[in-house]
Write an enzyme that holds these catalytic residues in place. Structure first.
Site, short mmCIF file in Angstrom:
data_model
loop_
_atom_site.label_atom_id
_atom_site.label_comp_id
_atom_site.label_asym_id
_atom_site.label_seq_id
_atom_site.Cartn_x
_atom_site.Cartn_y
_atom_site.Cartn_z
CG HIS A 10 -2.05 -0.97 1.35
ND1 HIS A 10 -3.49 -0.77 1.19
CD2 HIS A 10 -1.95 -2.35 1.26
CE1 HIS A 10 -4.07 -1.74 1.22
NE2 HIS A 10 -3.37 -2.85 1.44
CG ASP A 32 -4.58 2.41 1.87
OD1 ASP A 32 -3.86 1.97 0.99
OD2 ASP A 32 -5.39 1.41 2.27
CB ALA A 35 12.75 -11.51 -5.31
CD GLU A 93 6.23 -4.32 -9.42
OE1 GLU A 93 6.85 -5.68 -9.64
OE2 GLU A 93 6.43 -3.63 -8.72
CD GLN A 143 -2.60 -11.98 -3.28
OE1 GLN A 143 -2.59 -13.26 -3.19
NE2 GLN A 143 -2.25 -11.24 -2.23
#
Length: 486
Positions: free
Chosen positions: A17, A126, A355, A380, A397
């Site tokens: 976020h 938010d 990562a 992305e 998701q």
């Protein structure tokens, strides 16, 4: 003379976020030289990585230091402050935000009392911080929401809220795997199966939290969505008759701005990628909160990778100790992998912990992405032209995965329904190595239609924020509206 104005940002203290919200603030600053922003940063008591990031923002000078300020709010007491095992994330989040209202009130009062300060034009919060509408109202300014999910999911939230208001259905009564029920959601072209719904509408523990957030979204003056018109045209069009304005302001992606202390950790894998052929490497990464509790699932992934023979980078995280903390890194990943796996795949793969996802996706060697389908990760992957094999875990998701595969045709399916759920309470069967391998082979196919579509959408995404692009225009309209609100 054009008057100067400022916005007060209240982001939620989670990396997924916080980072895009701060990047959105920078985007606004770049867009209008008469605008300044003060971001009020809430400390995250159970995530050291978030606190490290927020402290870096407050301690490091910014190129926008005169117009983008960060204020770290004091830690407030909440019911779980002295608990090692918070019982459920929903009341934890509610209390965390509610208990910060006095600090936000004080910070904004201090801003208003500063000499020569720019007039406060509004709050940007938010979606988890929408209860701050009360504070904005006290100061007589409007509240806008910056949404880190896509437009289709926003439409889902508001539609479920609407049918709950009408008393037509109680989604928490569904058996999400066995009901077979499908819903017509205005922001989706296809019927949406209940099996991909977020647990926020399926689980009693999340129900009131979700309902309150959706209700508060209807009270704001506008919603900025991290998407672009060309990606979700049907979803965006579904809001044309809404009482509030929707601005598509993305894709706001993390391009080479990962946390400084973490970049060095990823340097070895970046060097390894430099030696790999173009589009030959598969990235497996499940987000800042993604992990597998079941070591049998880890074994199935390892078997699928080994049998496929594909080159890979696998970000494998250690489960957290409780329901609100973030995963960590294994001291020795070999302890959860099949015996000899690391030795047998030493030439073709790397198993790492955290990562630098954006940098890896941007690398020319990367040709596929097994992803949890967090919206930031989807953007992305599109921005860098890398097709996705979907493996959602929790939250929005599952719906994002459904949208990517069924609506947008920009990915292939390993699975669509959430495998874990918040708190890891939803136990599902282990996905077999055969099923994973099939998804791997599909996503790495060199000349697939999915790959061509992703490459094309990548080009469009980069134009959206350029002058004259769709999101560039929406940013301008948002700034005009918020600065001229009465």
């Amino acid at each position: 003379m054009i008057k100067k104005s400022q916005l007060v940002f209240v982001p939620f203290p989670a990396i997924g976020h916080l980072v895009p919200t701060i990047q959105f603030a920078k985007l606004l600053i770049e867009h209008d030289e008469h605008l300044s922003i003060t971001a009020l940063l809430i400390q995250a008591p159970f995530d050291p990585a978030v606190d490290s990031y927020t402290h870096s923002l407050t301690s490091s000078p910014s190129v926008f230091s005169q117009r983008l300020r960060f204020i770290l709010l004091p830690t407030s007491h909440h019911p779980h402050a002295n608990s090692d095992q918070p019982s459920h994330p929903a009341p934890f989040i509610d209390s965390l935000i509610e208990n910060q209202k006095p600090s936000v009130r004080e910070a904004v009062s201090n801003l208003k009392s500063e000499p020569d300060t720019a007039q406060i034009a509004g709050f940007v919060v938010d979606m988890f911080c929408t209860s701050m509408i009360d504070v904005a109202n006290e100061f007589g300014v409007p509240t806008m929401v910056f949404l880190i999910t896509g437009a289709a999911f926003l439409g889902f939230m508001l539609h479920i809220h609407e049918i709950r208001e009408r008393g037509n259905v109680d989604t928490t009564s569904f058996n999400f795997k066995e009901s077979g029920t499908e819903f017509a959601i205005p922001s989706f072209v296809n019927l949406v199966p209940a099996s991909v719904f977020t647990e926020a509408v399926l689980d009693k523990g999340w129900d009131s939290f979700f309902y309150s957030r959706a209700n508060e979204l209807r009270k704001v003056k506008g919603i900025m969505v991290n998407t672009f018109e060309e990606l979700e045209p049907h979803a965006v069009q579904s809001f044309c008759n809404s009482d509030f304005k929707v601005f598509t302001v993305g894709p706001i992606v993390n391009i080479g701005e990962d946390r400084d202390e973490k970049v060095q950790q990823g340097s070895d894998v970046m060097e390894w990628l430099n030696d790999q052929p173009v589009s030959s490497v598969l990235l497996l990464c499940f987000g800042s909160r993604g992990y597998f509790e079941d070591t049998d699932q880890v074994t199935e992934i390892a078997c699928a990778l080994e049998r496929s023979g594909v080159h890979f980078v696998w970000a494998l995280r250690r489960p957290p100790s409780d329901s609100v903390s973030a995963p960590g890194d294994y001291c020795d990943v070999a302890e959860v992998l099949p015996e000899g796996f690391l030795e047998r795949t030493a030439r073709i793969g790397r198993v790492i912990g955290w990562a630098p996802q954006a940098q890896i996706l941007a690398h020319k060697a990367v040709g596929g992405f097994v992803s949890h389908c967090g919206w930031n990760s989807i953007l992305e992957s599109i921005y860098f032209g890398v097709p996705i094999a979907t493996w959602p875990l929790f939250g929005d998701q599952g719906m994002n995965a459904f949208e990517v595969v069924k609506e947008l045709k920009l990915g292939v399916e390993i699975c669509l329904d959430n495998r874990m759920g918040f708190c890891n309470v939803r136990k599902t069967e282990v996905i077999s190595a055969e099923r994973i391998e099939k998804g791997i082979r599909q996503v790495m196919e060199k000349e697939s239609e999915v790959r061509k579509k992703v490459k094309h959408m990548s080009e469009i995404s980069k134009r959206a924020l350029m002058e004259g692009g769709s999101s560039y225009s929406h940013l301008g309209r948002f700034i005009h509206d918020i600065l001229n609100w009465e």
